[in-house]
Design a protein around this motif. Structure first.
Motif, PDB file in Angstrom:
ATOM      1  N   UNK A 205       9.608 -18.236   5.100  1.00 42.68           N
ATOM      2  CA  UNK A 205       8.608 -18.358   5.813  1.00 42.68           C
ATOM      3  C   UNK A 205       8.825 -18.259   6.994  1.00 42.68           C
ATOM      4  N   UNK A 206       8.774 -17.475   7.874  1.00 41.70           N
ATOM      5  CA  UNK A 206       8.874 -17.698   9.486  1.00 41.70           C
ATOM      6  C   UNK A 206       7.550 -18.740   9.987  1.00 41.70           C
ATOM      7  N   UNK A 207       7.695 -20.106  11.277  1.00 36.96           N
ATOM      8  CA  UNK A 207       6.981 -20.319  11.726  1.00 36.96           C
ATOM      9  C   UNK A 207       6.297 -20.485  12.856  1.00 36.96           C
ATOM     10  N   UNK A 223       6.581 -15.744  21.294  1.00 39.41           N
ATOM     11  CA  UNK A 223       6.325 -15.679  20.096  1.00 39.41           C
ATOM     12  C   UNK A 223       7.240 -16.366  19.195  1.00 39.41           C
ATOM     13  N   UNK A 224       7.688 -17.007  18.073  1.00 35.29           N
ATOM     14  CA  UNK A 224       8.631 -16.782  17.927  1.00 35.29           C
ATOM     15  C   UNK A 224       8.251 -16.766  16.386  1.00 35.29           C
ATOM     16  N   UNK A 225       7.007 -16.451  16.118  1.00 34.86           N
ATOM     17  CA  UNK A 225       6.235 -16.136  14.591  1.00 34.86           C
ATOM     18  C   UNK A 225       5.747 -17.023  13.533  1.00 34.86           C
ATOM     19  N   UNK A 226       4.287 -16.540  12.851  1.00 34.58           N
ATOM     20  CA  UNK A 226       3.659 -17.431  11.926  1.00 34.58           C
ATOM     21  C   UNK A 226       3.634 -16.801  10.847  1.00 34.58           C
ATOM     22  N   UNK A 227       1.987 -17.486   9.892  1.00 36.94           N
ATOM     23  CA  UNK A 227       1.620 -16.773   8.647  1.00 36.94           C
ATOM     24  C   UNK A 227       1.363 -15.611   9.346  1.00 36.94           C
ATOM     25  N   UNK A 228       1.395 -14.661   9.615  1.00 33.70           N
ATOM     26  CA  UNK A 228       0.675 -13.461  10.288  1.00 33.70           C
ATOM     27  C   UNK A 228       1.651 -12.556  10.712  1.00 33.70           C
ATOM     28  N   UNK A 229       0.809 -10.942   9.469  1.00 32.75           N
ATOM     29  CA  UNK A 229       1.299  -9.789   9.469  1.00 32.75           C
ATOM     30  C   UNK A 229       1.566  -8.749  10.830  1.00 32.75           C
ATOM     31  N   UNK A 230       3.421  -8.867  11.532  1.00 36.08           N
ATOM     32  CA  UNK A 230       3.427  -8.525  12.424  1.00 36.08           C
ATOM     33  C   UNK A 230       3.067  -6.462  12.080  1.00 36.08           C
ATOM     34  N   UNK A 231       2.427  -6.054  13.036  1.00 32.30           N
ATOM     35  CA  UNK A 231       2.082  -4.838  12.627  1.00 32.30           C
ATOM     36  C   UNK A 231       2.454  -3.784  13.317  1.00 32.30           C
TER      37      UNK A 231
END
Length: 357
Positions: A205-207, A223-231
């Motif tokens: 999972x990306x952090x 940003x480089x990503x986390x527990x979210x959904x990119x829409x």
């Protein structure tokens, strides 16, 4: 010619040797260009309210790719990596390799430390300080020290945008299984299909983390990503994102344009293309003093022609892999080779003949 006249010969030019020597010194100084004084590049930006001692900027200025010499020979790590590397070899060759590595390990000695004791202690203090976060600046290879609260606030602001939505759970396993099913149900040949299928539970999972963009105002974060959904949009850092962007945009990420229709029409055209899609915004940079940077190239207009050379951002730090870093000599040499190769490829003949500082 002046340099070929040594001081011994100068003494015989005239009876007044001291006078001739002073003249020779004066001519040599006028012939030799003096280095232009310039401010040293900033390698460490401290945006926290925590003062840094002298040793902390010293160790941070070495860069994130600087490798500190180990205090002991990492025997277990070497053995593990060796076994992984020789796993595909026939047993007789693998055993011979083991013997060679064992002999080398018995002779191995701990290298001399490439940092001071005070610098090691500074790193330890940074690691144990929960009030600050140390990260790499985006695109200029500098080190940034931020307050932890400011860092979290900036990331939270990014996630509050419409591009991201909070998900109730981790969907990594689900996406892994769905990808596998799509590949199995496709018309791809078995030979090509096998390397595409992800191993079970092999994905991570990306952090979420951020890089400080010090070359822009207000010190924004990338940003480089986390527990979210990119829409919306494509995830930054994904190998698939450039491919999808090129298919949709037909590769218009960076465009160099010669515009013959005047400044007013140019800005009108920019406004027009920015209204074509609500999620696509273009920015524009025009020439300054007949020069315009494009990626790593600085293009200059003169006498109805163009010249080009290497371009460096104003925040460029000239920080590369330091020779004292605990790297293989081939990796250290590759830094110089890549810089020379880059200059030869990006600079034209006129700029190659000039000394690049």
């Amino acid at each position: 010619m002046l340099r070929t006249i040594n001081y011994e010969k100068a003494g015989h030019i005239s009876e007044n040797k001291n006078t001739q020597l002073r003249k020779l010194d004066s001519l040599i100084k006028r012939e030799t260009p003096q280095p232009v004084a310039s401010d040293p590049p900033v390698l460490v930006y401290n945006f926290s309210n925590t003062p840094l001692d002298d040793n902390t900027p010293s160790i941070l200025s070495k860069g994130f790719n600087f490798s500190i010499t180990p205090r002991s020979v990492p025997i277990e790590i070497i053995i593990t990596q060796t076994e992984s590397a020789i796993a595909h070899l026939p047993e007789n060759l693998a055993e011979a390799a083991r013997q060679d590595f064992a002999t080398t390990l018995r002779r191995a000695k701990v290298p001399k430390s490439n940092v001071t004791r005070a610098e090691r202690q500074s790193l330890k203090n940074l690691y144990n300080n929960p009030d600050i976060v140390v990260l790499q600046a985006d695109k200029c290879n500098a080190t940034v020290v931020l307050k932890t609260t400011d860092y979290i606030d900036k990331l939270t602001t990014l996630l509050d945008s419409p591009e991201y939505q909070i998900t109730a759970r981790d969907t990594t396993v689900y996406l892994e299984q769905k990808t596998k099913a799509l590949i199995n149900n496709s018309n791809i040949s078995t030979e090509r299909m096998k390397p595409l299928i992800p191993r079970e539970k092999s994905s991570r999972t990306p952090r979420l983390n951020g890089l400080s963009k010090i070359h822009k105002q207000n010190i924004t974060l990338r940003p480089i990503d986390k527990y979210y959904k990119q829409v919306k949009g494509a995830p930054m850092g994904s190998p698939l994102s450039p491919v999808l962007a090129n298919l949709y945009m037909e590769d218009v990420d960076n465009v160099f344009v010669i515009w013959p229709h005047g400044s007013e029409n140019l800005h009108a055209f920019l406004n027009h293309i920015n209204f074509l899609h609500p999620n696509l915004k273009f920015i524009m940079e025009v020439e300054n003093n007949n020069s315009l940077p494009l990626l790593d190239v600085l293009i200059t207009k003169s006498n109805n022609s163009f010249s080009h050379t290497v371009y460096r951002k104003p925040t460029h730090t000239n920080r590369y892999l330091i020779a004292k870093s605990h790297h293989h000599p081939a990796q250290l040499n590759s830094v110089l080779n890549s810089l020379i190769h880059r200059f030869i490829r990006l600079a034209d003949n006129h700029n190659r003949s000039r000394k690049l500082y």
